[in-house]
Scaffold this active site. Structure first.
Site, mmCIF file in Angstrom:
data_model
loop_
_atom_site.group_PDB
_atom_site.id
_atom_site.type_symbol
_atom_site.label_atom_id
_atom_site.label_comp_id
_atom_site.label_asym_id
_atom_site.label_seq_id
_atom_site.Cartn_x
_atom_site.Cartn_y
_atom_site.Cartn_z
ATOM 1 N N LYS A 78 0.829 -1.213 0.000
ATOM 2 C CA LYS A 78 0.000 0.000 0.000
ATOM 3 C C LYS A 78 0.861 1.260 0.000
ATOM 4 C CE LYS A 78 -3.559 -2.767 2.106
ATOM 5 N NZ LYS A 78 -3.967 -3.445 3.349
ATOM 6 N N GLN A 126 -4.330 -1.938 9.936
ATOM 7 C CA GLN A 126 -4.085 -3.231 9.305
ATOM 8 C C GLN A 126 -4.604 -4.361 10.189
ATOM 9 O OE1 GLN A 126 -2.767 -3.886 6.156
ATOM 10 N NE2 GLN A 126 -3.485 -5.950 6.645
ATOM 11 N N ASP A 141 -11.286 1.613 4.818
ATOM 12 C CA ASP A 141 -11.826 0.273 4.580
ATOM 13 C C ASP A 141 -13.342 0.261 4.452
ATOM 14 O OD1 ASP A 141 -9.646 -1.489 4.359
ATOM 15 O OD2 ASP A 141 -9.333 -1.475 6.522
#
Length: 286
Positions: A54, A98, A121
């Site tokens: 990322k 994460q 997310d």
């Protein structure tokens, strides 16, 4: 029999990332650098690898990517303090925690403290509510990527029977809501089944589009697929570095179109994460 089409995620991701690059350039022209902050707790190799992917993508697109790495023995308060700092940092537009985090920490509680508008997310309870009500907001990345993948490859969804095997909060449940919404790329008749349903193959065998998101390696075999159906593999587990998908590769023998074992839903998920991030930057600066 006609050859089964492989539904690669790469061209889908490339198209999305090209659009993001144009939007980033517009922000840069206004003197704004979009920012995706990442938080890693512990030393899981796979998680660290995802963060690196990322960060590389962020650099390629022109994002800043501030990062905080907490030790595996970090406390819940340590994690909440980092989130709180990113919540008030005006130079940070989107935040990724994460997953997974160490077992002694509460991920859901941490997620609830994150500013919903910076939730890259799309998993904050407020954003899940927005999704359920059809309101604007960041969408869960894998479901959004699946819708984009089907659209890109010209797979009609509206009016067709979609069966999702798996009811998880990250894929199955939000995807069912997304594909049932009234939109040209959705508007399907959606059924959600799971491994707790003893006769789940009865449902999957009637699907025009079967999406496997159970996280059970090899659960979908050719006999579970209606001949000519479209099959999307969205569930995986790992054995070390080896990827174990839900969909057995032999399903390609009966499907009309299927995602590849590697390079299907994965690239679209990352692309949608950055689509959420650039949208967050745009919202925060207009």
């Amino acid at each position: 029999m006609p050859q089964t089409r492989l539904l690669s995620g790469a061209p889908v991701a490339e198209a999305v990332l090209a659009d993001i690059a144009r939007r980033v350039a517009t922000l840069h022209g206004r003197g704004i650098t979009p920012s995706l902050a990442t938080i890693l707790v512990g030393d899981d190799d796979a998680s660290a690898g995802y963060i690196r992917i990322k960060q590389r993508q962020a650099a390629d697109l022109g994002f800043d990517s501030p990062h905080r790495h907490l030790p595996a023995d970090a406390t819940q308060d340590d994690l909440l303090d980092v989130i709180a700092g990113f919540n008030v940092d005006r130079d940070v537009h989107a935040v990724l925690i994460q997953y997974p985090i160490p077992d002694h920490l509460d991920y859901d509680a941490a997620l609830q403290t994150l500013d919903p508008d910076r939730d890259v997310d799309g998993m904050h309870p407020l954003n899940m509510g927005r999704l359920a009500l059809g309101m604007p907001g960041p969408l869960p990345c894998t479901p959004a990527g699946i819708e984009a993948l089907l659209d890109h490859h010209g797979i009609p969804v509206a009016g067709r029977e979609v069966v999702i095997l798996g009811r998880g909060a990250t894929v199955g449940r939000p995807l069912a809501i997304l594909l049932a919404q009234k939109r040209p790329t959705a508007n399907a008749a959606v059924t959600v089944v799971h491994t707790g349903v003893p006769d789940w193959p009865r449902y999957t065998r009637r699907a025009d589009i079967l999406i496997a998101a159970a996280g059970v390696p090899g659960i979908v075999q050719p006999e579970h697929v209606r001949p000519g159906a479209v099959v999307i593999g969205a569930g995986v587990r790992y054995a070390g570095r080896r990827l174990l998908p839900d969909v057995d590769e032999a399903c390609a023998e009966v499907a009309s179109a299927i995602t590849p074992r590697v390079g299907g839903v994965g690239p679209t998920t990352v692309a949608m994460l950055f689509r959420n991030a650039v949208a967050a930057a745009e919202r925060a600066t207009t």
